[in-house]
Design a protein around this motif. Structure first.
Motif, PDB file in Angstrom:
ATOM      1  N   LEU A  41       0.833  -1.208   0.000  1.00 36.89           N
ATOM      2  CA  LEU A  41       0.000   0.000   0.000  1.00 36.89           C
ATOM      3  C   LEU A  41       0.866   1.256   0.000  1.00 36.89           C
ATOM      4  CD1 LEU A  41      -2.782  -1.008   2.572  1.00 36.89           C
ATOM      5  CD2 LEU A  41      -3.030  -0.721   0.088  1.00 36.89           C
ATOM      6  N   LEU A  42       1.942   1.227   0.792  1.00 36.32           N
ATOM      7  CA  LEU A  42       2.844   2.374   0.834  1.00 36.32           C
ATOM      8  C   LEU A  42       3.473   2.630  -0.532  1.00 36.32           C
ATOM      9  CD1 LEU A  42       4.392   4.545   2.438  1.00 36.32           C
ATOM     10  CD2 LEU A  42       6.118   2.798   2.888  1.00 36.32           C
ATOM     11  N   PHE A  43       3.972   1.571  -1.181  1.00 34.24           N
ATOM     12  CA  PHE A  43       4.599   1.754  -2.492  1.00 34.24           C
ATOM     13  C   PHE A  43       3.577   2.160  -3.548  1.00 34.24           C
ATOM     14  CE2 PHE A  43       8.464   0.160  -0.756  1.00 34.24           C
ATOM     15  CZ  PHE A  43       9.457   0.640  -1.602  1.00 34.24           C
ATOM     16  N   ALA A  44       2.350   1.660  -3.452  1.00 33.77           N
ATOM     17  CA  ALA A  44       1.313   2.076  -4.407  1.00 33.77           C
ATOM     18  C   ALA A  44       0.998   3.561  -4.220  1.00 33.77           C
ATOM     19  CB  ALA A  44       0.056   1.231  -4.225  1.00 33.77           C
ATOM     20  N   PHE A  45       0.936   4.003  -2.977  1.00 36.44           N
ATOM     21  CA  PHE A  45       0.671   5.415  -2.705  1.00 36.44           C
ATOM     22  C   PHE A  45       1.795   6.299  -3.229  1.00 36.44           C
ATOM     23  CE2 PHE A  45       1.216   9.098   0.135  1.00 36.44           C
ATOM     24  CZ  PHE A  45       0.035   9.764  -0.151  1.00 36.44           C
ATOM     25  N   THR A  46       3.044   5.925  -2.940  1.00 40.78           N
ATOM     26  CA  THR A  46       4.157   6.750  -3.411  1.00 40.78           C
ATOM     27  C   THR A  46       4.249   6.719  -4.934  1.00 40.78           C
ATOM     28  OG1 THR A  46       5.755   4.953  -3.080  1.00 40.78           O
ATOM     29  CG2 THR A  46       5.489   6.540  -1.280  1.00 40.78           C
ATOM     30  N   ALA A  47       3.894   5.605  -5.540  1.00 39.73           N
ATOM     31  CA  ALA A  47       3.893   5.528  -7.011  1.00 39.73           C
ATOM     32  C   ALA A  47       2.864   6.484  -7.593  1.00 39.73           C
ATOM     33  CB  ALA A  47       3.603   4.105  -7.466  1.00 39.73           C
ATOM     34  N   SER A  48       1.734   6.637  -6.933  1.00 43.06           N
ATOM     35  CA  SER A  48       0.699   7.537  -7.449  1.00 43.06           C
ATOM     36  C   SER A  48       1.211   8.968  -7.549  1.00 43.06           C
ATOM     37  CB  SER A  48      -0.560   7.475  -6.586  1.00 43.06           C
ATOM     38  OG  SER A  48      -0.338   8.059  -5.313  1.00 43.06           O
ATOM     39  N   GLY A  49       2.091   9.349  -6.635  1.00 45.24           N
ATOM     40  CA  GLY A  49       2.671  10.684  -6.684  1.00 45.24           C
ATOM     41  C   GLY A  49       3.479  10.927  -7.944  1.00 45.24           C
ATOM     42  N   HIS A  50       4.058   9.873  -8.491  1.00 46.22           N
ATOM     43  CA  HIS A  50       4.845  10.016  -9.718  1.00 46.22           C
ATOM     44  C   HIS A  50       3.961  10.393 -10.906  1.00 46.22           C
ATOM     45  CE1 HIS A  50       8.748   8.101  -8.383  1.00 46.22           C
ATOM     46  NE2 HIS A  50       7.960   7.930  -7.346  1.00 46.22           N
ATOM     47  N   PHE A  51       2.699  10.052 -10.844  1.00 43.93           N
ATOM     48  CA  PHE A  51       1.778  10.335 -11.944  1.00 43.93           C
ATOM     49  C   PHE A  51       0.886  11.546 -11.673  1.00 43.93           C
ATOM     50  CE2 PHE A  51       2.838   5.848 -11.945  1.00 43.93           C
ATOM     51  CZ  PHE A  51       3.397   5.723 -13.207  1.00 43.93           C
ATOM     52  N   ILE A  52       0.666  11.858 -10.404  1.00 43.73           N
ATOM     53  CA  ILE A  52      -0.186  12.995 -10.041  1.00 43.73           C
ATOM     54  C   ILE A  52       0.627  14.282  -9.933  1.00 43.73           C
ATOM     55  CG2 ILE A  52      -1.677  13.923  -8.229  1.00 43.73           C
ATOM     56  CD1 ILE A  52      -2.480  10.990  -7.628  1.00 43.73           C
ATOM     57  N   GLN A  53       1.840  14.186  -9.396  1.00 49.21           N
ATOM     58  CA  GLN A  53       2.690  15.360  -9.192  1.00 49.21           C
ATOM     59  C   GLN A  53       4.005  15.205  -9.961  1.00 49.21           C
ATOM     60  OE1 GLN A  53       3.090  15.545  -4.942  1.00 49.21           O
ATOM     61  NE2 GLN A  53       1.247  16.789  -4.736  1.00 49.21           N
ATOM     62  N   THR A  54       3.886  14.858 -11.217  1.00 44.68           N
ATOM     63  CA  THR A  54       5.051  14.545 -12.033  1.00 44.68           C
ATOM     64  C   THR A  54       6.048  15.696 -12.093  1.00 44.68           C
ATOM     65  OG1 THR A  54       3.646  13.121 -13.363  1.00 44.68           O
ATOM     66  CG2 THR A  54       5.789  13.697 -14.281  1.00 44.68           C
ATOM     67  N   GLU A  55       5.565  16.895 -12.361  1.00 48.07           N
ATOM     68  CA  GLU A  55       6.467  18.041 -12.515  1.00 48.07           C
ATOM     69  C   GLU A  55       7.219  18.357 -11.220  1.00 48.07           C
ATOM     70  OE1 GLU A  55       7.452  19.612 -15.240  1.00 48.07           O
ATOM     71  OE2 GLU A  55       6.190  18.256 -16.400  1.00 48.07           O
ATOM     72  N   SER A  56       6.519  18.332 -10.102  1.00 49.17           N
ATOM     73  CA  SER A  56       7.204  18.635  -8.844  1.00 49.17           C
ATOM     74  C   SER A  56       8.200  17.535  -8.484  1.00 49.17           C
ATOM     75  CB  SER A  56       6.210  18.872  -7.716  1.00 49.17           C
ATOM     76  OG  SER A  56       5.435  17.732  -7.485  1.00 49.17           O
ATOM     77  N   MET A  57       7.899  16.306  -8.857  1.00 48.84           N
ATOM     78  CA  MET A  57       8.859  15.225  -8.607  1.00 48.84           C
ATOM     79  C   MET A  57      10.062  15.342  -9.533  1.00 48.84           C
ATOM     80  SD  MET A  57       6.710  11.925  -7.491  1.00 48.84           S
ATOM     81  CE  MET A  57       7.880  11.386  -6.266  1.00 48.84           C
ATOM     82  N   ALA A  58       9.843  15.809 -10.746  1.00 46.45           N
ATOM     83  CA  ALA A  58      10.958  16.008 -11.675  1.00 46.45           C
ATOM     84  C   ALA A  58      11.904  17.082 -11.135  1.00 46.45           C
ATOM     85  CB  ALA A  58      10.442  16.387 -13.055  1.00 46.45           C
ATOM     86  N   LEU A  59      11.366  18.051 -10.409  1.00 46.21           N
ATOM     87  CA  LEU A  59      12.202  19.100  -9.831  1.00 46.21           C
ATOM     88  C   LEU A  59      13.056  18.586  -8.676  1.00 46.21           C
ATOM     89  CD1 LEU A  59       9.707  22.097  -9.874  1.00 46.21           C
ATOM     90  CD2 LEU A  59      11.666  21.691 -11.396  1.00 46.21           C
ATOM     91  N   MET A  60      12.766  17.396  -8.182  1.00 44.55           N
ATOM     92  CA  MET A  60      13.587  16.795  -7.140  1.00 44.55           C
ATOM     93  C   MET A  60      14.936  16.341  -7.687  1.00 44.55           C
ATOM     94  SD  MET A  60      10.826  14.506  -5.027  1.00 44.55           S
ATOM     95  CE  MET A  60      12.057  13.873  -3.893  1.00 44.55           C
ATOM     96  N   LEU A  61      15.032  16.271  -9.006  1.00 45.24           N
ATOM     97  CA  LEU A  61      16.274  15.834  -9.644  1.00 45.24           C
ATOM     98  C   LEU A  61      17.075  17.041 -10.101  1.00 45.24           C
ATOM     99  CD1 LEU A  61      14.689  12.985 -11.766  1.00 45.24           C
ATOM    100  CD2 LEU A  61      16.049  12.712  -9.700  1.00 45.24           C
TER     101      LEU A  61
END
Length: 128
Positions: A41-61
């Motif tokens: 459940l934890l990994f499914a939740f964190t994976a959802s962030g990759h698709f919902i907040q893609t741009e902000s996650m890209a800024l983490m790099l």
């Protein structure tokens, strides 16, 4: 602060539920399977962030990383695969090893994001 608490609840709730059922029914149950469900459940939740907040996650790099958005999508798919593997008993051991490797591999991106955010925002705003 609500997201980390939600993540903790997702991870712990299945094992806690099984322990409560075991205690109330007098029938001991295996909490390891429930723990695997919680990690899934934890990994499914964190994976959802990759698709919902893609741009902000890209800024983490860092900016020098090529194809940041594509990398965010790819790592989201990887996290979904790990979540599903945690839910399938035959793949739980693989999921555990994969999760460990992924968490270590993702750690530098989280450190980079924390440092960058810290430079853009006063500490008292980060804590709030």
């Amino acid at each position: 602060m609500i997201t980390p608490m939600f993540m903790l609840a997702l991870m712990v709730a299945p094992a806690l539920w099984v322990r409560i059922l075991s205690a109330t029914s007098g029938n001991p149950r295996d909490t390891r399977a429930a723990g695997s469900i919680g990690l899934g459940l934890l990994f499914a939740f964190t994976a959802s962030g990759h698709f919902i907040q893609t741009e902000s996650m890209a800024l983490m790099l860092p900016p020098w990383v090529p194809g940041r958005v594509s990398l965010v999508y790819a790592t989201g798919l990887l996290e979904i695969a790990i979540a599903v593997a945690f839910w399938l008993p035959a793949y739980r051991k693989w999921a555990g090893w994969a999760a460990a490797v992924v968490l270590v591999a993702f750690f530098p991106a989280n450190i980079y994001a924390a440092i960058e955010r810290g430079q853009q925002q006063p500490v008292w705003e980060m804590v709030a």
